[in-house]
Design an enzyme around this catalytic site. Sequence first.
Site, PDB file in Angstrom:
ATOM      1  N   ASP A 562       0.867  -1.176   0.000  1.00  0.00           N
ATOM      2  CA  ASP A 562       0.000   0.000   0.000  1.00  0.00           C
ATOM      3  C   ASP A 562       0.911   1.236   0.000  1.00  0.00           C
ATOM      4  OD1 ASP A 562      -2.271   1.540   0.222  1.00  0.00           O
ATOM      5  OD2 ASP A 562      -2.778   0.910   2.243  1.00  0.00           O
ATOM      6  N   GLU A 565       2.750   5.190  -3.762  1.00  0.00           N
ATOM      7  CA  GLU A 565       2.764   6.249  -4.812  1.00  0.00           C
ATOM      8  C   GLU A 565       4.077   7.007  -4.828  1.00  0.00           C
ATOM      9  OE1 GLU A 565       0.414   5.862  -2.522  1.00  0.00           O
ATOM     10  OE2 GLU A 565      -1.009   4.788  -3.781  1.00  0.00           O
ATOM     11  N   ASP A 638      -9.018   3.871  -2.081  1.00  0.00           N
ATOM     12  CA  ASP A 638      -9.932   4.130  -0.970  1.00  0.00           C
ATOM     13  C   ASP A 638     -11.251   4.740  -1.422  1.00  0.00           C
ATOM     14  OD1 ASP A 638      -7.918   3.116   0.493  1.00  0.00           O
ATOM     15  OD2 ASP A 638      -7.175   5.037   1.224  1.00  0.00           O
TER      16      ASP A 638
END
Length: 978
Positions: A562, A565, A638
């Site tokens: 997760d 980025e 999300d």
Amino acid sequence: MAAIWYRQTGVSLVVLWVFLLSLFSAIGAVKHGDFKKCDQSGFCKRNRQYADTAKATANSWASPYKLDQPTIKLQNGKLTATILKSLEDSTELVKLPLTVSFLKSGVARIEIDEEKRQKGLIELRHGSKVRKERYNEAADWAIVGGLDLGAAKIKASDKTQTVVQFGPDYTYEAYIYHNPFRVDFMRDGKVHVKLNGKGYMNMEHWRPKIEKPIEEVKEGEVKEGETKESEAPAVEPSIDESTWWEETFGGNTDSKPRGPESVAMDIAFPGYEYVFGIPSHAGPLSLRETRGGGDEKYDEPYRMYNSDVFEYEMDSPMTLYGAIPFMQAHRKNSTVGAFWLNGAETWVDIVKSKSGSNPLSLGTSSSIDTETHWISETGVLDVFVLLGPSPKEIIKTYTDLTGTTSMPPQFAIAYHQCRWNYVTDEDVKDVDRKFDKFNIPFDVIWLDIEYTEGKKYFTWDKQTFPDPLGMQKQLDAHDRKLVAIIDPHIKNAAGYHVSDELKSKDLAVKDKSGDNIYQGWCWPGDSHWSDCFNPTTRKWFEGLFKYKSWEGSATNTFVWNDMNEPSVFNGPEVTMPKDNVHYGGWEHRDLHNINGMTFHNATYTALLNRDKVPKRPFALTRSFFAGSQRLSAMWTGDNQADWSHLATSIPMVLSLNIAGYPFSGADVGGFFGNPSSELLTRWYQAGIFYPFLRAHAHIDTRRREPYLSGEPYTGIITKALRLRYSLLPVWYTAFYESSKTGAPIVRPNYYVHPDDETGFDIDDQFYIAGSGLLTKPVTAEGETKVDVYIADNERYYDYFDYSIIAGAGEDHTLDAPLDKITLLMQGGHIIPRKDRPRRSSGLMKYDPYTLVVVLDSKGYANGTLYIDDGESYDFVDGAHIYRSFEFKDNKLTSDNLSTSGRKTKEYLKSMSKVRIERVIVVTAPSEWESRKEVSVLQDGKKTKTQLFWHKGDGKKASWAVVGNPGVFVGSSWSIDFS
Ligand SMILES: *[C@@H]1O[C@H](CO)[C@@H](O)[C@H](O)[C@H]1NC(C)=O
Ligand SMILES: *[C@@H]1O[C@H](CO)[C@@H](O)[C@H](O)[C@H]1NC(C)=O
Ligand SMILES: *[C@@H]1O[C@H](CO)[C@@H](O)[C@H](O)[C@H]1NC(C)=O
């Protein structure tokens, strides 16, 4: 999981307070102010202005790029030349080396670099030590094949143009115009793709900064080179220098040691009204016009700058977590595409216009041209032009370049149960037991960040997870797996072995000095980021996954990446500063969109290497780039427990599928907020058709494991999950075939019916691979009917009761009460399934199959089935079953499609008892009414078995069942119905 870190102990109270204040003002909506708009991103604004200037002065506009004719050479499928850029304020010509590679596949690759930067003849500012070249390593990450050069020859060449013939039997042509430089790509005598036809090409060449006295700009005044919003764009080419050397956003100043260096180009698709792709964006599959289209939601270009976008909004060109800069243009009878290989921040404007002015597009079915404008902050210009001609060929050539999804382990395509967080190992064991108690299947349970000791990855919280191995042993008893989260930020804490090694071995991302380790905030508080662009970092990182090193991990532990980025809570746009420095001296700005991929690359390799005999890895990633599909599944980040998010998840997943990333899904139930029982139920009914099926929920939400919903919801959700499990043979076969061809696993209407213009825009219903299964989920509250669009003349049948739906080119209204899943079977297919309910997919290994034969109007059907052990690489050595089933002339046959290898015999032996327990023929002819038996031929032996025929009633098709025909799934056989 999102960038909400107020729960983090250790964050200073003041910071916490400020953060909470900002949070309360924005509950339930994305914070636009956190993310740049085009005019806040200097290079985007400059290039949009450039386009405006070119447009406003169309008659007098001359693109300043010209091909230097004497430099043109074509050799072995590769054309090289120099493009010269003329400058307004100097007689100097900027040299831009051009390469056009004509690939065997018919793809043309255009690369443009800048000689001065290439040769390092530039000066960096601020004493920076970064690389001087334009970033040229995106291909190293994205491209794995398909680069073989093909044949190409010059058809004609004069002062004004050079025409190259290439592609299959030289049927493609590239018209390369010299001055200004532009290229038209032709197929079948028509132009399909035009580069720089509008003259928006822009390579911001290197120049030294000329120090000028700083002018004070007063509020309300217009800075030099800028225009007031109300004024028409400047007619004279004016260059907004204000963001060349420095740029400030959200309190962070970007130092730009190399000055302005953006690359841009217009790519037009004459005669094409529809463009698809460039995921990930929360909006319709068919991309919207971003300039002049009149839709105020789309007045910004589509942006690709991988970001942790908290509470992202629907129907928006805003960037999300991952980027695939690949677009396809579609019209009746033709699909073409462009792959803009660039890892930096990228924006794409889309304009559609009437094509009357373009004589070359006359005679095509659409009178609309789609013109796109691609703008990246840095890097070489590297664009692949794909000439199709069909959606299938486009995706094949694209995945020849970037790779296909790797064959996942079987559990990975079953149901995943996730939540932030299962709080103790007892909690996990309890959920495991409850699923069994309620007879709900599941394969994988997930642990979010709270399982760690203080967000230190590769550790376990000893209070809450004292016995991870015991927990995993209980899961393993029903062949279930655990996925644990491992993120790229590393807590800055002395004595934490991962942090200590990261520093002592110098493996972290550096700040702009290039010397100091970059420091920022994330879940653990003060953190560093492992730099997985560095092969040494990857090697080290991979080592952390060894069973010995990651204590408490087991052979059934898999991994979730997760925040890659990367998400940095106190960084500009919730990520790293662009002037951070990576391995090799590259700035973060050069490779931002690739960053996430380096991380699942390492995770994938780690999982592959942790066992002596490698097993297929499973990793989930949030951030991704072109090529990520080879290494991991992804999800859409999300989302929210909201009907609009359920509805938009479908075009989002379709968009990924047609862009080469089939293993994708959205959080079932919605991450933020509490879904109503109805929404949760409908989400499961849709989610069972995502290739990646996971339920997930935020830490502040109420528990919502399916057994908690109560009746009728729990029963309906259970039925939906059982349907997924029953159809796992279809999904598994689809993954296998996709791993060979790159074909999407869920397919929109235009892909399946490329000539049906009415259906090009449809993105709320879809097909499951080539199985003929078509679903349309209910995605609105209180809805009890759905309109299913049928494109073709084939008959369709309700999956459950064989009701007939037919009529091409129209919508068909079907009842869809809460307990009804709309799933249709198209005539002409054979669908394999397994009907016995089990606790997990692993326990279904030796279960018998049912074949559903859905005849088409000519009494024909076919299908395929792929089976292997579901976890090892033995399938590469022939340990698999791959069958083709065909029903023709009243006979059903099973033929071998596999090539055998050294492990074939042994595997077939292990599967020799697995049978087909039932054959159902939908739309069975009425002549069968009097027939009581069919004959079965297997291994040279003929036997008879009973046939049961059931009469339809006009609305429902007649059907017949062969019970226990005594045939085996790994054998060749035939069943004769005549
Ligand atoms: C990971 O990336 C490296 C560097 O680009 C590449 O050589 C390697 O093949 C990748 N690993 C996998 C499993 O794709
Ligand atoms: C359809 O495309 C094929 C292949 O590109 C071409 O040969 C054919 O002429 C096209 N047909 C029509 C009606 O445009
Ligand atoms: C199945 O039938 C369709 C339609 O007749 C045909 O296009 C396709 O090639 C067939 N597939 C196989 C595997 O035989």
